[in-house]
Design an enzyme around this catalytic site. Structure first.
Site, PDB file in Angstrom:
ATOM      1  CE  LYS A 179      -3.676  -2.351  -0.310  1.00 50.84           C
ATOM      2  NZ  LYS A 179      -4.463  -3.143   0.584  1.00 50.84           N
TER       3      LYS A 179
HETATM    4  C1  LIG Z   1      -5.639  -4.073   0.975  1.00 54.35           C
HETATM    5  C2  LIG Z   1      -7.104  -3.919   0.979  1.00 54.35           C
HETATM    6  C3  LIG Z   1      -7.918  -4.372   2.051  1.00 54.35           C
HETATM    7  C4  LIG Z   1      -7.415  -5.233   3.174  1.00 54.35           C
HETATM    8  O1  LIG Z   1      -6.294  -4.808   3.809  1.00 54.35           O
HETATM    9  P1  LIG Z   1      -5.326  -5.871   4.536  1.00 54.35           P
HETATM   10  O2  LIG Z   1      -4.392  -4.966   5.270  1.00 54.35           O
HETATM   11  O3  LIG Z   1      -4.675  -6.678   3.480  1.00 54.35           O
HETATM   12  O4  LIG Z   1      -6.153  -6.677   5.451  1.00 54.35           O
HETATM   13  C5  LIG Z   1      -9.269  -4.084   2.019  1.00 54.35           C
HETATM   14  N1  LIG Z   1      -9.826  -3.408   1.000  1.00 54.35           N
HETATM   15  C6  LIG Z   1      -9.094  -2.978  -0.055  1.00 54.35           C
HETATM   16  C7  LIG Z   1      -9.774  -2.218  -1.141  1.00 54.35           C
HETATM   17  C8  LIG Z   1      -7.724  -3.233  -0.102  1.00 54.35           C
HETATM   18  O5  LIG Z   1      -7.020  -2.823  -1.165  1.00 54.35           O
END
Ligand SMILES: *Cc1c(COP(=O)(O)O)cnc(C)c1O
Length: 356
Positions: A179
């Site tokens: 991210k």
């Molecule tokens: C990455 C992501 C999540 C979940 O996050 P994690 O940290 O992997 O649990 C939820 N929604 C979206 C749109 C994402 O890109």
């Protein structure tokens, strides 16, 4: 191969982790508090509550908003599965609304038709870092008395009319390694509501305010100080990361002519978690992905199977038709846009895409 994402780990991150190791205090502590403070300031909200992942942040956000069995939550199927899973975790029903082909986000024109007396919330997703049309969505939510929950996992720092996402309703973010800012694994809830923030803090730690006295059924969704230390260093880099992503997206948009490139409307501050193009109708996406891979350009397909077509979701909800979502899931290709790309790599990407 030019990777589609590349986490940045500099000296500051390494030093910060070493300091935590040397302190001997690894669990949720001062670094988590510092990260929450920085995240709240960057998002323009009163409270930020760190959790162990984006998924656990979203689960807590739904519980804290009182969503449970019998409730319906309006959302999209063109998202990472966690969005939908969290609605199922609390025993509520996801009601899917199709997305807009230009923005990849929930189509505000279709929301009102999906509202029933059981609808409790709109759980929208700022997909790829592109903010949803918060003006229209907020107006619909206010008119029908619905809560707004923002899956801003991909959109840290994105703005709608100058206002940061995650500050409209209850916001939630992921700090997963790929991210825009990250801690390896981690998540964050943002809110201006004091009571909701306190509720999330309690839920995060077994409903415990005073040690071993439990005020409610809670979870262990804490973030560790080891992870938070990375995030504290990353938050200082966020403005630079975002500027680089925007500059890279501008180069790609300026150079690519062979496929449909993403457009950004006025008033929308896109943070380009993904730079996602669409194959024009009739062109073979799999062949394009292979050709790009052979040219050394990493790609991602987010997401090849929309949530409503995953087997267990279909078993629970039955057949749902979402024509735009279904089409996009066959057309999209994400290209590298991350802050570590060099000008030469950007040129390679543009040339390879234009040879498709
Ligand atoms: C990455 C992501 C999540 C979940 O996050 P994690 O940290 O992997 O649990 C939820 N929604 C979206 C749109 C994402 O890109």
């Amino acid at each position: 191969m030019i990777p589609v994402s590349k986490p940045y780990l500099g000296e500051a991150e390494k030093q910060a982790v070493l300091e935590v190791l040397e302190s001997g205090m690894l669990v949720q502590g001062p670094r988590v508090a510092k990260l929450e403070e920085k995240f709240a300031a960057a998002s323009g909200v009163k409270h930020a509550i760190a959790t162990s992942s984006g998924t656990t942040a979203l689960h807590l956000a739904l519980v804290a908003n009182g969503i449970g069995p019998g409730d319906e939550v309006i959302t999209v199927a063109f998202t990472f599965i966690a969005t939908v899973n969290c609605i199922l975790f609390v025993g509520a029903k996801p009601v899917f609304v199709d997305v807009d082909a230009e923005t990849f986000n929930i189509n505000p024109d279709l929301i009102e038709a999906a509202i029933t007396p059981r609808t409790k919330a709109i759980l929208l997703v700022h997909l790829y870092g592109y903010p949803c049309d918060m003006g229209r969505i907020q107006a619909i939510a206010d008119k029908h008395g619905l809560k707004v929950i923002e899956d801003a996992c991909q959109a840290v720092g994105a703005t709608y009319q100058g206002r940061t996402v995650g500050s409209f309703g209850t916001g939630m973010f992921s700090l997963y390694a790929t991210k825009n800012v990250m801690t390896g694994e981690g998540g964050m809830i943002t809110t201006n509501d004091d009571a909701l923030a306190e509720h999330c803090r309690l839920l995060r730690q077994h409903g415990m305010k005073r040690r071993y006295y439990h005020e409610m059924l809670g979870y262990n969704y804490r973030l560790s100080d080891l992870h938070a230390a990375i995030g504290v260093a990353q938050m200082d880099r966020l403005p630079d990361f975002t500027a680089k992503r925007r500059a890279n997206a501008a180069v790609l948009n300026g150079g690519i002519t062979s496929v449909i490139t993403p457009k950004v409307k006025d008033g929308y501050g896109h943070v380009w978690h993904q730079y996602t193009v669409r194959m024009p109708a009739g062109r073979d996406r799999d062949a394009a992905v292979k050709q790009l891979t052979d040219a050394g350009v990493g790609t991602g397909v987010f997401y090849p199977v929309p949530a409503h077509q995953q087997g267990y979701v279909r078993e629970q909800l039955g057949e749902v038709s979402l024509p735009v979502t279904e089409r996009l899931s066959k057309e999209v290709i994400s290209l590298p846009v991350h802050p570590q790309l060099t000008p030469a790599e950007l040129e390679t990407i543009v040339a390879a895409v234009n040879r498709l």
